[in-house]
Every structure is written in C-alpha cells, then in structure tokens.
Design an enzyme around this catalytic site. Structure first.
Site, PDB file in Angstrom:
ATOM      1  N   ASP A 285     -26.713 -27.969 -42.554  1.00  0.00           N
ATOM      2  CA  ASP A 285     -26.618 -28.443 -41.173  1.00  0.00           C
ATOM      3  C   ASP A 285     -25.806 -29.727 -41.076  1.00  0.00           C
ATOM      4  O   ASP A 285     -26.290 -30.800 -41.457  1.00  0.00           O
ATOM      5  CB  ASP A 285     -28.036 -28.661 -40.632  1.00  0.00           C
ATOM      6  CG  ASP A 285     -28.067 -29.133 -39.199  1.00  0.00           C
ATOM      7  OD1 ASP A 285     -27.053 -28.974 -38.489  1.00  0.00           O
ATOM      8  OD2 ASP A 285     -29.108 -29.668 -38.776  1.00  0.00           O
TER       9      ASP A 285
ATOM     10  N   ASP B  70     -20.763 -28.465 -35.599  1.00  0.00           N
ATOM     11  CA  ASP B  70     -22.150 -28.392 -36.065  1.00  0.00           C
ATOM     12  C   ASP B  70     -22.460 -27.023 -36.665  1.00  0.00           C
ATOM     13  O   ASP B  70     -22.610 -26.035 -35.957  1.00  0.00           O
ATOM     14  CB  ASP B  70     -23.081 -28.677 -34.882  1.00  0.00           C
ATOM     15  CG  ASP B  70     -24.548 -28.715 -35.278  1.00  0.00           C
ATOM     16  OD1 ASP B  70     -24.850 -28.624 -36.486  1.00  0.00           O
ATOM     17  OD2 ASP B  70     -25.396 -28.836 -34.380  1.00  0.00           O
TER      18      ASP B  70
END
Length: 416
Positions: free
Chosen positions: A121, A306
C-alpha cells in the site's frame, strides 16, 4: 494457525528469484478476480437495501453521521454511514476501502520465517500483521482464516511494546509494536524491522474478514508512519539491500503482476519514463494539470498514486458529473453501476500530468462480471487531503515507478 489453499499456493508461487543479474528484487503480485469483487459488492448492496427498508420502518434507530472523511478510513463504512450518504444526511464518510483492494503479495516475518499475504500500500507507511489470539481477525471457514504471527516461535523477535492504534470510521484497530526480521522474495532479509502485531482488527469490519489479505505493508513515507517506525523499504535502503531507492509496479489485468524493489525493470516498459516531482514527500502526491472525460474538465488539481485503492476516486460532486454524463447510477453504497451495453461508448478518462495526457480507456473504467458492471470511479471528499486518488484502475494501464530518494513518481508505457 489455519492455512488456506490460496495462501499455501501464494507462499510457493509468489516469490521469484530474489535478485537476478540486474540486481532487482522481484515479487509476484496476485490479482483478485473481477467476479469476486462484483459478488462482494452485490452482497454488501443487498445488506444495505435490507437496512434501508428497516430504517424506513424504524427511522428513530438511524442516527445522523458527521460530514467528514480521511484518506485512511474505514475498510468498509458502516451501513448506517452508507445509508446516511444515500439519504443525503451526510456528504461523505471515512473510506479507505481495503475490501476493494485487488492486488496481494507475500512476505515473511521472523526466524524461521512466517508467511503473510499483504496489500502493498503506497498510501500508508506501517507494516502490520495479526498476532495469535487476535480478535475480529477472520474465521477459518472464510478463505481459510488469517495467518497470525506467533512471536514465541521467532528467534529474532524483540519486544517493543509501544501501543499501535488506528481509528477507522467503523472502529479501532489495536495492537502493539514489535521488532523482528522481515523477508522479501525469499532471501532478502531486512533486520530489526519495527512492525505492529494487531490484537483487535474490529475497525476493519467485514472488508477484512472477507478479504484475502492478512496485513498491510505500507510503502509511503515516514511522515505517515505511526510510532516513528521506519518503513520496510527505507530500512532496506539503509541496510544496503536494494540497488536503488526505487520500487515499481507492473500490475497485471486478470493476471499476475510484479512489484520490483531496487530499480526499474526495463523489459516492462517502452520509451522514456516521465518523472513527476511530489508536492510533499508524505503521500505520493502530485500536481494534476487536468482531469477530463468527455465534456468534463477539472482544471488544475492534485492527486495521489495509491496501490492500496482499487478504484479511481475524486471529489463527490465531480464524480457525480462524470457518472451522470455516462449514464452511471449510484446505489446505497455510493458505488456506481452502469449498463454493460454502454461500455463501447464510454469516453476515455485523461489525467494530464506535466503537460502529457495519461489516458484510461473508457472500457477499462468498468469492473465487469456476468451482467453486472461496476463503474470504477467513486466519490470521496478529504477536507485537507488530495482531491483525486489514482488507484489500481489507473496504475495497471502504466508502468509506475516510485522514486523514494528523489521524491518523484514516474510513468511509462507498458510492454505487458
């Protein structure tokens, strides 16, 4: 400890050779199928509809929700929050929807190593995995349960004991920090990594219980890290385990992808890499000259790249305009669906960055399974954060490089 077939196969197949002649560390990244994503969405929608009917019969049981949001929010907003949004009583909710995450990989913690499936992440910075006896950490009959860390079995474990506490929209995630070795690609060992053992993951809700991941490996900057913990990648750099301070994603579409540490894989892209300086080395946040689709145009704005977000998100009002222009309909969850027969007529979504347009074809703005087509854009309002999130729907169209040392992101045309 329960082991699902998925996890066992992941442990065997998700590692490539740690370092080839080019000095790169390569890790396979698995993709959850569109069918699973759509099925889970439909299940959540059905529950929301049932709650809406109950709310209609018992309106006093539903309370108002504050209009607020943060980037790292709930894995799945509560149905009360979703209903408030749908009924116009709340402009937005906290939404970091790990239940929508599509890409996973495997790393190991401890000596001898214990394997965990994690989301890599770029929108967070801590590494965490569940510990044994963790509450709300999945059930054995759902994907075989979660892998849980047993520090009593690791000879390199060191007690830290500092509290680890994240507030999600639906509740808390709690645990404590520990220190141990972390292994990437079978034999790249990062010594003395500070990470969190989660003892209660209730704040992640059903998105975590149903998800195929055990934990999160954050690839953001230290400014986002709780407990002043250095990131795994920063420690790998400091310990000389990577050739360069770069990592890159080549995400597969309905196939495996690859995460490369230590530089770029020149076989994965063609032409030159377009580099974009970060606005601030915290999130991987960049200036966007424009976002456009059909007649819609945003003007100058910003966004983050992201890997932990599957969809593309933007300000709610802007997403509403785009959705309306293509005939997408919102449901109780704030997710849009679209008539599958319209896919060929969907306009491209263009992100203009440093004067160059990076285009996501209209057909790729849909996650399709059977007769259901989810529109892969969602409204999200972050008062003090980025306006747009360029998630996996964007990233899988381009070879995407994260340059930690020079605080910049690079994009290139893929060869895969």
């Amino acid at each position: 400890m329960k082991y699902s077939l998925f996890a066992v196969l992941s442990a065997l197949s998700s590692f490539t050779t740690a370092q080839e002649d080019d000095g790169l560390i390569r890790m396979k990244v698995m993709k959850r199928s569109n069918h699973e994503m759509v099925a889970q969405h439909l299940e959540r929608e059905n529950k929301a509809l049932l709650m809406a009917l109950d709310a209609k019969n018992n309106p006093a049981d539903i309370t108002l929700v504050a209009s607020s949001a943060s980037l790292r929010g709930a894995a799945q907003p509560s149905f009360e929050e979703q209903l408030a949004v749908a009924q116009g009583r709340s402009e937005s909710v906290t939404i970091k929807d790990y239940s929508n995450a599509q890409y996973y990989g495997v790393l190991e913690v401890g000596s001898p190593p214990q394997s965990f499936t994690v989301i890599f992440d770029t929108g967070s910075s801590n590494l965490w995995v569940p510990q044994i006896n963790c509450k709300n950490c999945g059930y054995w009959f759902m994907n075989g349960g979660k892998h849980k860390f047993d520090h009593s079995k690791s000879t390199t474990y060191v007690v830290d004991g500092t509290d680890f506490h994240i507030q999600y929209g639906s509740g808390d995630v709690k645990g404590s920090f520990s220190v141990d070795d972390v292994t990437l690609a079978q034999d790249i060992v990062i010594k003395g990594q500070k990470f969190a053992e989660v003892s209660d993951a209730g704040g992640l809700g059903m998105g975590y219980t149903l998800g195929k991941f055990d934990g999160i490996m954050g690839l953001g900057f230290e400014g986002l890290s709780l407990g002043n913990a250095e990131t795994v990648f920063k420690n790998a750099m400091d310990q000389g385990m990577v050739k360069e301070g770069k990592f890159a994603f080549a995400l597969g579409d309905n196939k495996e992808g690859e995460l490369t540490f230590g530089g770029v894989d020149k076989s994965k892209f063609k032409g030159e890499i377009t580099w974009v300086k970060l606005e601030e080395p915290k999130y991987w946040q960049i200036t966007l000259d424009n976002v456009s689709a059909g007649s819609y145009s945003s003007g100058k704005t910003n966004g983050i790249v992201d890997s932990g977000t599957s969809l593309i998100t933007g300000p709610s009002l802007e997403i509403q305009k785009i959705a309306a222009s293509v005939g997408a309909q919102a449901n109780l969850l704030g997710q849009y669906t679209i008539d599958c027969s319209k896919l060929s007529s969907l306009p491209n979504l263009d992100f203009t960055i440093n004067g160059k347009a990076w285009s996501v074809p209209g057909k790729d703005l849909v996650i399709q399974s059977g007769g259901t087509c989810l529109f892969a854009m969602m409204g999200m309002d972050i008062p003090t954060g980025p306006k747009w999130i360029l998630g996996d729907v964007f990233m899988r169209k381009f070879y995407t490089v994260f340059d930690y040392e020079n605080a910049q992101v690079g994009f290139a045309e893929p060869t895969y």
